[in-house]
Design a protein around this motif. Structure first.
Motif, PDB file in Angstrom:
ATOM      1  N   UNK A 221       0.829  -1.196   0.000  1.00 58.16           N
ATOM      2  CA  UNK A 221       0.000   0.000   0.000  1.00 58.16           C
ATOM      3  C   UNK A 221       0.872   1.257   0.000  1.00 58.16           C
ATOM      4  N   UNK A 222       1.893   1.225   0.833  1.00 64.13           N
ATOM      5  CA  UNK A 222       2.765   2.390   0.949  1.00 64.13           C
ATOM      6  C   UNK A 222       3.494   2.650  -0.377  1.00 64.13           C
ATOM      7  N   UNK A 223       3.931   1.571  -1.037  1.00 65.99           N
ATOM      8  CA  UNK A 223       4.607   1.706  -2.323  1.00 65.99           C
ATOM      9  C   UNK A 223       3.693   2.324  -3.367  1.00 65.99           C
ATOM     10  N   UNK A 224       2.434   1.917  -3.360  1.00 65.76           N
ATOM     11  CA  UNK A 224       1.470   2.458  -4.318  1.00 65.76           C
ATOM     12  C   UNK A 224       1.271   3.951  -4.100  1.00 65.76           C
ATOM     13  N   UNK A 225       1.199   4.366  -2.856  1.00 63.81           N
ATOM     14  CA  UNK A 225       1.035   5.782  -2.533  1.00 63.81           C
ATOM     15  C   UNK A 225       2.247   6.579  -3.010  1.00 63.81           C
ATOM     16  N   UNK A 226       3.428   6.014  -2.824  1.00 65.47           N
ATOM     17  CA  UNK A 226       4.653   6.693  -3.259  1.00 65.47           C
ATOM     18  C   UNK A 226       4.659   6.871  -4.771  1.00 65.47           C
ATOM     19  N   UNK A 227       4.299   5.809  -5.494  1.00 62.94           N
ATOM     20  CA  UNK A 227       4.267   5.881  -6.960  1.00 62.94           C
ATOM     21  C   UNK A 227       3.243   6.909  -7.428  1.00 62.94           C
ATOM     22  N   UNK A 228       2.075   6.904  -6.822  1.00 60.36           N
ATOM     23  CA  UNK A 228       1.037   7.872  -7.206  1.00 60.36           C
ATOM     24  C   UNK A 228       1.492   9.309  -6.942  1.00 60.36           C
ATOM     25  N   UNK A 229       2.149   9.527  -5.795  1.00 66.75           N
ATOM     26  CA  UNK A 229       2.644  10.868  -5.470  1.00 66.75           C
ATOM     27  C   UNK A 229       3.731  11.312  -6.453  1.00 66.75           C
ATOM     28  N   UNK A 230       4.620  10.399  -6.817  1.00 65.95           N
ATOM     29  CA  UNK A 230       5.664  10.737  -7.782  1.00 65.95           C
ATOM     30  C   UNK A 230       5.062  11.054  -9.150  1.00 65.95           C
ATOM     31  N   UNK A 231       4.077  10.285  -9.557  1.00 67.96           N
ATOM     32  CA  UNK A 231       3.407  10.528 -10.827  1.00 67.96           C
ATOM     33  C   UNK A 231       2.763  11.907 -10.833  1.00 67.96           C
ATOM     34  N   UNK A 232       2.058  12.218  -9.754  1.00 67.85           N
ATOM     35  CA  UNK A 232       1.371  13.506  -9.675  1.00 67.85           C
ATOM     36  C   UNK A 232       2.374  14.656  -9.653  1.00 67.85           C
ATOM     37  N   UNK A 233       3.498  14.482  -8.978  1.00 71.27           N
ATOM     38  CA  UNK A 233       4.517  15.527  -8.938  1.00 71.27           C
ATOM     39  C   UNK A 233       5.142  15.723 -10.322  1.00 71.27           C
TER      40      UNK A 233
END
Length: 135
Positions: free
Chosen positions: A1-13
């Motif tokens: 779950x934490x990895x998915x959040x990190x990927x989503x945040x990086x994508x959005x940034x």
């Protein structure tokens, strides 16, 4: 779950929007393609023939992918949407299916050339194998 959040945040940034927002934008642009977009699609579909026939030939799937990627980039839509647009535009204008035309061109131009190149490389491979076995 934490990895998915990190990927989503990086994508959005990186892209300034979420993955879903980008997906919805791509779908909306695909749905709203106008006449110049269809004309561009037929132009890109017609670039497939020279890619298969001339110079360093390539199989239909590579030529189709190349044309689709170029069109998708120009129209800012998905590659699948660009390929579907090319197929539809080609069949409407030319009265033939792009896949059938491309595969016929591949069989006529690319396959014989590819087979000749394979036959030319075959003796080289045999010699290389013989040399490695002697060692």
């Amino acid at each position: 779950m934490k990895g998915e959040v990190i990927i989503r945040d990086q994508f959005k940034a990186r892209f300034g929007q979420s993955m879903n927002q980008m997906r919805l934008g791509l779908k909306e642009r695909e749905a709203n393609i106008d006449l110049p977009g269809h004309e561009l699609a037929i132009d890109h579909a017609r670039t497939i023939e020279p890619l298969i026939k001339d110079g360093q030939t390539m199989p239909f799937y590579q030529a189709f992918d190349h044309a689709g990627c170029t069109l998708a980039e120009k129209l800012n839509i998905t590659e699948v949407g660009a390929k579907n647009l090319m197929k539809d535009s080609y069949s409407k204008i030319e009265g033939r299916e792009l896949y059938e035309v491309g595969k016929a061109l591949e069989a006529q131009y690319h396959t014989p050339k590819r087979d000749i190149e394979r036959q030319e490389r075959k003796p080289e491979r045999t010699q290389e194998l013989a040399l490695t076995r002697k060692r």
